[in-house]
Design a protein around this motif. Structure first.
Motif, mmCIF file in Angstrom:
data_model
loop_
_atom_site.group_PDB
_atom_site.id
_atom_site.type_symbol
_atom_site.label_atom_id
_atom_site.label_comp_id
_atom_site.label_asym_id
_atom_site.label_seq_id
_atom_site.Cartn_x
_atom_site.Cartn_y
_atom_site.Cartn_z
ATOM 1 N N ARG A 1 27.048 -40.554 -140.648
ATOM 2 C CA ARG A 1 28.430 -40.112 -140.892
ATOM 3 C C ARG A 1 28.829 -39.020 -139.895
ATOM 4 O O ARG A 1 29.946 -39.029 -139.374
ATOM 5 N N LEU A 2 27.914 -38.105 -139.644
ATOM 6 C CA LEU A 2 28.181 -37.034 -138.690
ATOM 7 C C LEU A 2 28.408 -37.607 -137.294
ATOM 8 O O LEU A 2 29.398 -37.285 -136.627
ATOM 9 N N GLU A 3 27.533 -38.481 -136.864
ATOM 10 C CA GLU A 3 27.659 -39.096 -135.535
ATOM 11 C C GLU A 3 28.992 -39.836 -135.401
ATOM 12 O O GLU A 3 29.674 -39.732 -134.389
ATOM 13 N N ALA A 4 29.397 -40.550 -136.444
ATOM 14 C CA ALA A 4 30.643 -41.316 -136.410
ATOM 15 C C ALA A 4 31.879 -40.413 -136.388
ATOM 16 O O ALA A 4 32.926 -40.809 -135.868
ATOM 17 N N LYS B 1 16.154 -32.510 -131.241
ATOM 18 C CA LYS B 1 15.987 -33.777 -131.972
ATOM 19 C C LYS B 1 17.227 -34.125 -132.785
ATOM 20 O O LYS B 1 17.573 -35.300 -132.934
ATOM 21 N N THR B 2 17.918 -33.115 -133.296
ATOM 22 C CA THR B 2 19.175 -33.378 -133.998
ATOM 23 C C THR B 2 20.222 -33.890 -133.011
ATOM 24 O O THR B 2 20.950 -34.849 -133.298
ATOM 25 N N ILE C 1 22.376 -37.654 -132.948
ATOM 26 C CA ILE C 1 23.829 -37.839 -133.001
ATOM 27 C C ILE C 1 24.434 -38.200 -131.649
ATOM 28 O O ILE C 1 25.635 -38.430 -131.551
ATOM 29 N N GLN C 2 23.644 -38.256 -130.607
ATOM 30 C CA GLN C 2 24.168 -38.442 -129.254
ATOM 31 C C GLN C 2 24.870 -39.785 -129.055
ATOM 32 O O GLN C 2 25.920 -39.841 -128.425
ATOM 33 N N VAL D 1 33.167 -29.966 -126.101
ATOM 34 C CA VAL D 1 31.735 -30.216 -126.124
ATOM 35 C C VAL D 1 31.213 -30.130 -127.554
ATOM 36 O O VAL D 1 31.753 -29.383 -128.373
ATOM 37 N N ILE D 2 30.206 -30.928 -127.846
ATOM 38 C CA ILE D 2 29.481 -30.847 -129.117
ATOM 39 C C ILE D 2 28.295 -29.928 -128.876
ATOM 40 O O ILE D 2 27.506 -30.155 -127.963
ATOM 41 N N VAL D 3 28.179 -28.887 -129.680
ATOM 42 C CA VAL D 3 27.096 -27.914 -129.559
ATOM 43 C C VAL D 3 26.183 -28.080 -130.765
ATOM 44 O O VAL D 3 26.608 -27.860 -131.901
ATOM 45 N N VAL D 4 24.939 -28.489 -130.530
ATOM 46 C CA VAL D 4 23.965 -28.619 -131.616
ATOM 47 C C VAL D 4 23.064 -27.398 -131.544
ATOM 48 O O VAL D 4 22.336 -27.204 -130.570
ATOM 49 N N ALA D 5 23.159 -26.568 -132.576
ATOM 50 C CA ALA D 5 22.455 -25.296 -132.511
ATOM 51 C C ALA D 5 22.074 -24.815 -133.913
ATOM 52 O O ALA D 5 21.823 -25.622 -134.808
ATOM 53 N N HIS D 6 22.101 -23.536 -134.102
ATOM 54 C CA HIS D 6 21.546 -22.869 -135.269
ATOM 55 C C HIS D 6 22.637 -22.133 -136.035
ATOM 56 O O HIS D 6 23.717 -21.887 -135.515
#
Length: 192
Positions: free
Chosen positions: A38-41, A58-59, A63-64, A135-140
């Motif tokens: 759902r997040l990726e979509a 890895k997250t 979603i990439q 940009v999509i930022v995958v972080a903390h």
């Protein structure tokens, strides 16, 4: 940069750690494939960047999809908790009760022993995203809160009250250029 650009801020999957996890490189639990799908979509077709820690990398991989990938950026790491890494809240309070209050009740220049202050952390995170367009930022959690503080134009103690759950999405818009433009929080801790 002018116009409007957005940062889609994704918190990495859960680590299930019970203590402070800043620069400790733990894996993420990515077993909730329905939430990840759902997040990726829900994400736009813009580049993905992540912290260089495994849980974020890895997250981001999960979603990439077909999105472009930018190099991992160590400036997008969580706060460095120094000597508090791996300790529980109770252990940190017992060890450094006065410092604990300074770090979390009046965040700014106070820092855990061997760690970094909220102000130093925020400057590092801002530097990491400056110059990026959409940009999509995958972080903390801390990274997302640091950026939300700017968008909400609020004190650090106030932004630290926001929940940022694993695999949640927060979105901020920047109107105008990076340094002088207006920021706006469009979503906080959203689950598509």
């Amino acid at each position: 940069m002018s116009g409007v650009s957005r940062l889609w801020l994704v918190r990495h999957g859960p680590t299930h750690a019970k203590g402070f996890v800043g620069w400790t490189d733990l894996p993420a639990d990515l077993s909730d494939v329905a939430t990840i799908a759902r997040l990726e979509a829900a994400l736009p077709d813009v580049p993905v960047i992540s912290s260089d820690l495994t849980r974020a990398v890895k997250t981001a991989d999960a979603i990439q999809a077909t999105r472009a990938r930018l190099p991992h950026d160590p400036r997008l790491r969580e706060t460095h908790f120094g000597a508090w890494e791996g300790l529980t809240w109770a252990e940190v309070e017992a060890r450094d009760p006065h410092l604990t209050r300074g770090v979390f009740e009046t965040p700014g220049e106070s820092a855990p022993p061997g760690g970094e202050s909220w102000n130093a952390f925020g400057a590092r995170v801002s530097e990491a995203v400056a110059g990026h367009g959409d940009v999509i930022v995958v972080a903390h959690m801390g990274v997302i809160l640091s950026l939300l503080q700017k968008a909400l134009n609020c004190p650090a103690a106030e932004v630290l009250g926001h929940e940022i759950a694993p695999l949640s999405l927060s979105v901020i818009a920047r109107h105008g250029d990076w340094a002088q433009g207006a920021w706006e929080a469009e979503r906080i801790n959203h689950f598509p």
